[in-house]
Design a protein around this motif. Structure first.
Motif, mmCIF file in Angstrom:
data_model
loop_
_atom_site.group_PDB
_atom_site.id
_atom_site.type_symbol
_atom_site.label_atom_id
_atom_site.label_comp_id
_atom_site.label_asym_id
_atom_site.label_seq_id
_atom_site.Cartn_x
_atom_site.Cartn_y
_atom_site.Cartn_z
ATOM 1 N N ASP A 21 0.842 -1.190 0.000
ATOM 2 C CA ASP A 21 0.000 0.000 0.000
ATOM 3 C C ASP A 21 0.880 1.243 0.000
ATOM 4 N N ALA A 29 -3.570 4.205 -3.446
ATOM 5 C CA ALA A 29 -2.842 3.532 -4.517
ATOM 6 C C ALA A 29 -1.814 2.596 -3.914
ATOM 7 N N GLY A 30 -1.242 1.763 -4.758
ATOM 8 C CA GLY A 30 -0.222 0.845 -4.290
ATOM 9 C C GLY A 30 0.347 0.035 -5.429
ATOM 10 N N VAL A 31 1.114 -0.986 -5.030
ATOM 11 C CA VAL A 31 1.808 -1.840 -5.987
ATOM 12 C C VAL A 31 1.515 -3.290 -5.640
ATOM 13 N N THR A 33 3.083 -7.010 -6.536
ATOM 14 C CA THR A 33 4.198 -7.731 -7.139
ATOM 15 C C THR A 33 3.753 -9.170 -7.348
ATOM 16 N N SER A 39 4.989 -6.644 -12.176
ATOM 17 C CA SER A 39 4.369 -5.884 -11.093
ATOM 18 C C SER A 39 3.321 -4.946 -11.665
ATOM 19 N N SER A 41 0.742 -1.344 -10.739
ATOM 20 C CA SER A 41 0.322 -0.251 -9.870
ATOM 21 C C SER A 41 -1.194 -0.165 -9.997
ATOM 22 N N TYR A 42 -1.842 0.202 -8.906
ATOM 23 C CA TYR A 42 -3.295 0.282 -8.918
ATOM 24 C C TYR A 42 -3.758 1.570 -8.260
ATOM 25 N N LYS A 54 -2.144 -0.641 -13.947
ATOM 26 C CA LYS A 54 -1.117 -0.658 -14.993
ATOM 27 C C LYS A 54 -0.148 -1.765 -14.605
ATOM 28 N N SER A 135 -2.555 -1.520 -19.518
ATOM 29 C CA SER A 135 -3.317 -0.596 -18.675
ATOM 30 C C SER A 135 -4.796 -0.920 -18.788
#
Length: 142
Positions: A21, A29-31, A33, A39, A41-42, A54, A135
């Motif tokens: 987060d 947003a966060g990542v 993996t 990975s 991003s959201y 993405k 995306s």
């Protein structure tokens, strides 16, 4: 789809996903993996629903570069793409494959980047600095 449900769905589909987060006062947003070289991003709305994602794919395996490892890595990439599209868009695999086909993934015409809209989402595929990038964005109702 809510973020927590998305992560649970990945696990049900045997896709390892680790969440980080990175939210602040302005946006959630966060990542995520998935595996070596994969990975995403959201971006979330106020109800923790994923409205944009993405995903970045290093298409070469980071393991020993041989045909078996490369094939496994490519299958993992396609599996993550398909599951993410199906889960976020709530569509069956046949529709998902149609989206990937129209984006040029199966005939290698995505090199210049392609973008399509289907139902409530837009999908874009492109190559950015040697990484394949998918995306997915929710289309806002006006």
């Amino acid at each position: 789809m809510k973020l927590e449900h998305l992560i649970q769905a990945y696990k049900v589909n045997n896709i390892e996903a680790e969440l980080k987060d990175m939210s602040n006062e302005n946006e959630k947003a966060g990542v995520i993996t998935f595996a070596n070289g994969i990975s995403a991003s959201y971006l979330l709305d106020d109800e923790d629903i994923v409205i944009a994602m993405k995903i970045f794919f290093n298409c070469l395996t980071r393991d020993t570069l041989n045909m078996t490892n490369q094939l496994r890595h490519t299958i993992k990439i396609l599996n993550i793409m398909q599951n993410t599209i199906m889960l976020l868009s709530n569509i069956p695999q046949t529709e998902c494959n149609m989206i990937l086909d129209k984006l040029g993934l199966f005939n290698n015409t995505f090199n210049e980047g392609k973008k399509i809209k289907h139902l409530e989402h837009s999908y874009q595929i492109e190559v950015i600095d040697g990484l394949l990038c998918l995306s997915i964005n929710e289309i806002e109702e006006r």
